[in-house]
Scaffold this motif. Structure first.
Motif, PDB file in Angstrom:
ATOM      1  N   LEU A  17      -0.214   8.011   3.033  1.00 23.00           N
ATOM      2  CA  LEU A  17       0.712   6.978   2.577  1.00 23.00           C
ATOM      3  C   LEU A  17       1.993   7.593   2.033  1.00 23.00           C
ATOM      4  O   LEU A  17       1.987   8.703   1.510  1.00 23.00           O
ATOM      5  N   ARG A  18       3.076   6.840   2.138  1.00 24.02           N
ATOM      6  CA  ARG A  18       4.353   7.287   1.573  1.00 24.02           C
ATOM      7  C   ARG A  18       4.284   7.227   0.053  1.00 24.02           C
ATOM      8  O   ARG A  18       3.634   6.371  -0.518  1.00 24.02           O
ATOM      9  N   LYS A  19       5.000   8.134  -0.575  1.00 23.41           N
ATOM     10  CA  LYS A  19       5.002   8.237  -2.036  1.00 23.41           C
ATOM     11  C   LYS A  19       6.167   7.420  -2.610  1.00 23.41           C
ATOM     12  O   LYS A  19       7.107   7.974  -3.166  1.00 23.41           O
ATOM     13  N   THR A  20       6.076   6.108  -2.469  1.00 19.79           N
ATOM     14  CA  THR A  20       7.120   5.237  -2.983  1.00 19.79           C
ATOM     15  C   THR A  20       6.853   4.916  -4.454  1.00 19.79           C
ATOM     16  O   THR A  20       5.724   5.057  -4.940  1.00 19.79           O
ATOM     17  N   HIS A  21       7.899   4.477  -5.126  1.00 21.30           N
ATOM     18  CA  HIS A  21       7.749   4.090  -6.533  1.00 21.30           C
ATOM     19  C   HIS A  21       6.713   2.969  -6.661  1.00 21.30           C
ATOM     20  O   HIS A  21       5.853   3.005  -7.546  1.00 21.30           O
TER      21      HIS A  21
END
Length: 157
Positions: A17-21
């Motif tokens: 998964l992307r490390k978004t806020h």
């Protein structure tokens, strides 16, 4: 102790998964509050009230779906078809739940948990023996709880 950004980022990366806020904050919140299940609306409100993050409903739905698909959350649906989410503990492979059709309580099964955990591990091993790689088992039982069963002592109803 709250998990660091690095620990949360590592979990997200390990699961593709992307490390978004938003992903960081939602996963951190759910891991910090593992003692209960969260419906979408409850979680949205709790995140806003904590000052942690403002998300729209659709973004949160999509994020919960992705976190569930990769095994970081478990989701169960109650009798009213409301989805409830909980972070997966690092040590737990199954999350047996019981929903009473009489009183509509929904709770984790603790009695017999060892046998249920063994059954979950057996199911995962059986899947592996034919080439599948399962992450977790989501066991949900519907029936009538001990408090609502016919013949239960008056104090238990």
């Amino acid at each position: 102790m709250p998990e660091s950004d690095d620990a949360i980022d590592l979990l997200l990366a390990e699961h593709g998964l992307r490390k978004t806020h938003a992903a960081r904050e939602v996963l951190r919140w759910l891991r910090r509050h593992q003692n209960r299940d969260w419906a979408h609306g409850e979680l949205l409100e709790a995140l806003r009230d904590s000052g942690g993050i403002e998300l729209d409903r659709v973004t949160l739905y999509r994020l919960l779906d992705r976190l569930t698909q990769v095994g970081l959350l478990v989701c169960h649906v109650d009798a009213e078809r409301v989805r409830h989410y909980r972070a997966v503990s690092d040590a737990v492979e199954s999350h047996p739940r019981f929903e009473c059709q009489a009183c509509h309580r929904n709770f984790e099964l603790t009695s017999g948990a060892t046998q249920l955990e063994q059954a979950a591990r057996s199911a995962l091993k059986a899947l592996e023996s034919v080439g599948h790689h399962g992450l977790s088992v989501n066991l949900s039982v519907r029936g009538v709880c001990a408090d609502c069963s016919p013949g239960a002592p008056a104090g238990r109803r």
